[in-house]
Write a protein that holds these residues in place. Structure first.
Motif, PDB file in Angstrom:
ATOM      1  N   GLY A   1       0.814  -1.216   0.000  1.00  0.00           N
ATOM      2  CA  GLY A   1       0.000   0.000   0.000  1.00  0.00           C
ATOM      3  C   GLY A   1       0.841   1.256   0.000  1.00  0.00           C
TER       4      GLY A   1
ATOM      5  N   GLY B   1      -6.728  -1.072   1.601  1.00  0.00           N
ATOM      6  CA  GLY B   1      -6.474  -2.111   0.604  1.00  0.00           C
ATOM      7  C   GLY B   1      -6.429  -3.496   1.214  1.00  0.00           C
TER       8      GLY B   1
ATOM      9  N   GLN C   1      -9.103  -6.541   0.505  1.00  0.00           N
ATOM     10  CA  GLN C   1      -8.591  -7.814   0.006  1.00  0.00           C
ATOM     11  C   GLN C   1      -9.055  -8.988   0.882  1.00  0.00           C
TER      12      GLN C   1
END
Length: 589
Positions: A123, A209, A213
């Motif tokens: 990230g 993120g 995920q």
């Protein structure tokens, strides 16, 4: 295009952007010409104001007034055209240079060794590739242009002040150092806070993120509320740093405006006295006020844009860190050619290795292994025994700390890394697919393959049937990491990719361990097609899948403790007997 290898700090880091700007020197020249034109004409307006007042209003000449107005309109029209040219070329330059920087950063990222990504969050890297480059686009495409224009206007205004009236100019000149002082003092803090702000934004993106995920895990454990509060904490941290940065920039701007316009007020008061006393004309005072305002506005604009430049410096520093990162895995200047006639395809010679992120844990300890051409060798053992590490060393994701890994008679470190990897196909336990269609994912193994070759590979992997049933067949979009497919379907697509690649060495990290019986049967048939007449290394979690291997190597604590066929190991290896008993539920084993 290559940036300096030593990261710079402060505003000097912006100098490192020059290699990206240099190829577009003509565009820079066009933009500068337009900028100088607009600045020069703006400064000329001050003289137009003086003439308009002294020779038009005061003299009472209507003809002179009309003539002066026409000249002013002509100047304004040229200014408008020059402003269009300046804005267009500078904006174009900002977009172009940013695209080049983004490409250079990405080109660097994909060459870095895997351990780099163990030590740096994805990230954070993505934030640099997107957020930081977007900030630079804003700076190069607009703020830098305004800064240069304001600087030119500031210098030009000071010159015109001297020409117009020396006495009043001294008042303005006395104020300039007072205005520049807070820019220098507060600017350093603004730059540091700008760097911190970019880091906090990266933290926010990285956290979001990861949660996205792992959304199924989050929802299955009903952790949405917890993650919302945790994300809010990250957002508030970023906002807190941004608030400090904004406060410093606001203080800087307010201080500059106060000092600059206070100086103008004093100057107008002194000029008004001279007009009343008859030592200065009204037109001269008006022109002087015009230039003084230009100077004050230039100083205020420069001080404001200094904050933007400090932010850009922080972003540039972060990008330079990526551009200056060197991969520990690279090809030698003069690589040795692989010996295609060598009888041993793979050889591990007393290899000792530990991962850079775990220096105190030895993954392999004086490990030896020879794999002959066309041989199928299975690797078994408990988790952490070093099985996957062997694959990572063969692919040269890492190099051993001691010993050597040979492929076709050449130490892997002395071979061209691309040539070495091109002879290998790796089928991991967790299949990796791209957010694209079936064509793209299979053809990734050989980009120049024809449609017929792709279809043949899919058929060999027993994937053609389910592909034909997808909404758009081979043109079906698979979603992120093939989310629209089952585990067995994803695995067969990865096998089709490996078949299309047509490797000499096949690395199988037990591709069936997480599948149901039907999917395992289909995948195993595909693997049988893939391994035929190839040198193959198989990591086996299910011993039933490797009973027919030429040899089975038993690993424990990074060492090979036993070797032989399935039947031989059942007689000679206590560890293999225990693994077999656990899996086959056969006490006699």
């Amino acid at each position: 295009m290559d940036a300096a290898r030593t990261p710079r700090t402060g505003l000097t880091s912006l100098v490192a952007l020059w290699p990206f700007i240099q190829p577009y020197r003509r565009i820079v020249a066009f933009a500068l010409c337009a900028l100088l034109t607009t600045s020069g004409l703006t400064l000329a307006l001050g003289q137009g104001v003086r003439i308009l007042i002294d020779e038009g209003f005061i003299s009472g000449s209507l003809t002179q007034l009309n003539h002066t107005l026409l000249v002013l309109l002509g100047v304004i029209a040229v200014m408008a055209l020059a402003t269009f040219a300046r804005f267009y070329w500078v904006s174009w330059l900002g977009e172009r240079v940013t695209a080049d920087i983004r490409q250079a950063v990405f080109d660097r990222i994909i060459t870095l060794h895997p351990s780099y990504f163990e030590e740096n969050r994805s990230g954070e890297i993505m934030s640099r590739l997107t957020t930081d480059t977007t900030l630079l686009q804003s700076i190069i495409g607009s703020s830098l242009s305004f800064a240069l224009r304001s600087l030119v206007m500031l210098v030009g205004g000071l010159v015109m002040l001297l020409i117009t009236n020396l006495k009043l100019s001294l008042v303005v000149f006395g104020a300039v150092p007072l205005v520049l002082l807070p820019i220098l003092l507060l600017g350093r803090r603004v730059r540091r806070l700008s760097r911190d702000s970019q880091d906090r934004i990266a933290d926010v993106g990285s956290y979001a993120g990861e949660i996205i995920q792992q959304i199924k895990t989050v929802q299955s454990y009903v952790r949405q509320g917890f993650e919302q509060l945790a994300f809010q904490h990250e957002v508030e941290r970023a906002f807190g740093v941004a608030r400090q940065r904004i406060r410093q920039r606001s203080l800087l701007l307010a201080t500059v405006i106060f000092l600059a316009f206070t100086a103008i007020g004093v100057m107008v008061w002194m000029g008004g006295r001279d007009v009343i006393n008859g030592t200065l004309s009204g037109g001269e005072l008006a022109a002087f006020v015009f230039y003084a305002i230009i100077v004050a506005s230039g100083v205020a604009t420069v001080s404001e844009i200094m904050g933007e430049l400090q932010r850009a410096a922080g972003a540039t520093e972060r990008l330079l860190e990526l551009l200056s990162a060197e991969s520990s895995i690279f090809s030698p200047a003069e690589p040795q050619s692989l010996d295609t006639s060598a009888p041993a395809f793979v050889r591990f010679n007393a290899v000792t290795f530990h991962y850079p992120s775990r220096p105190n844990h030895t993954a392999l300890n004086a490990f030896n292994l020879v794999v002959k051409r066309g041989e199928t060798v299975a690797l078994v053992g408990p988790s952490g025994a070093g099985k996957s590490t062997l694959f990572e060393l063969l692919l040269r994701f890492y190099d051993p700390q001691a010993g050597s890994v040979e492929m076709l008679g050449v130490d892997a470190r002395q071979a061209d890394v691309h040539q070495l990897r091109s002879r290998i196909a790796w089928v991991p336990q967790q299949p990796t697919l791209f957010s694209n269609d079936v064509w793209y994912n299979i053809r990734y193994g050989r980009p120049d393959a024809t449609d017929d070759e792709v279809i043949a590979a899919a058929k060999a992997a027993f994937a053609d049937d389910f592909i034909q049933q997808l909404p758009d067949g081979y043109s079906s979009y698979l979603g992120e990491n093939g989310v629209r497919l089952s585990g067995g379907q994803k695995q067969r697509l990865v096998i089709a990719r490996a078949i299309l690649h047509d490797p000499e060495l096949l690395l199988l990290d037990e591709a069936t361990s997480a599948l149901d019986a039907e999917s395992e049967f289909q995948v195993q048939k595909a693997l049988d097609n893939l391994t035929r007449e190839r040198t193959t290394l198989v990591i086996a979690h299910r011993l039933a899948t490797v009973r027919n291997a030429d040899r089975i190597i038993v690993l424990q604590d990074g060492q090979a403790i036993a070797e032989g066929t399935h039947d031989q190991l059942l007689q000679d290896s206590a560890l293999y007997q225990r693994l077999a008993a656990l899996q086959f539920n056969d006490v006699a084993a």
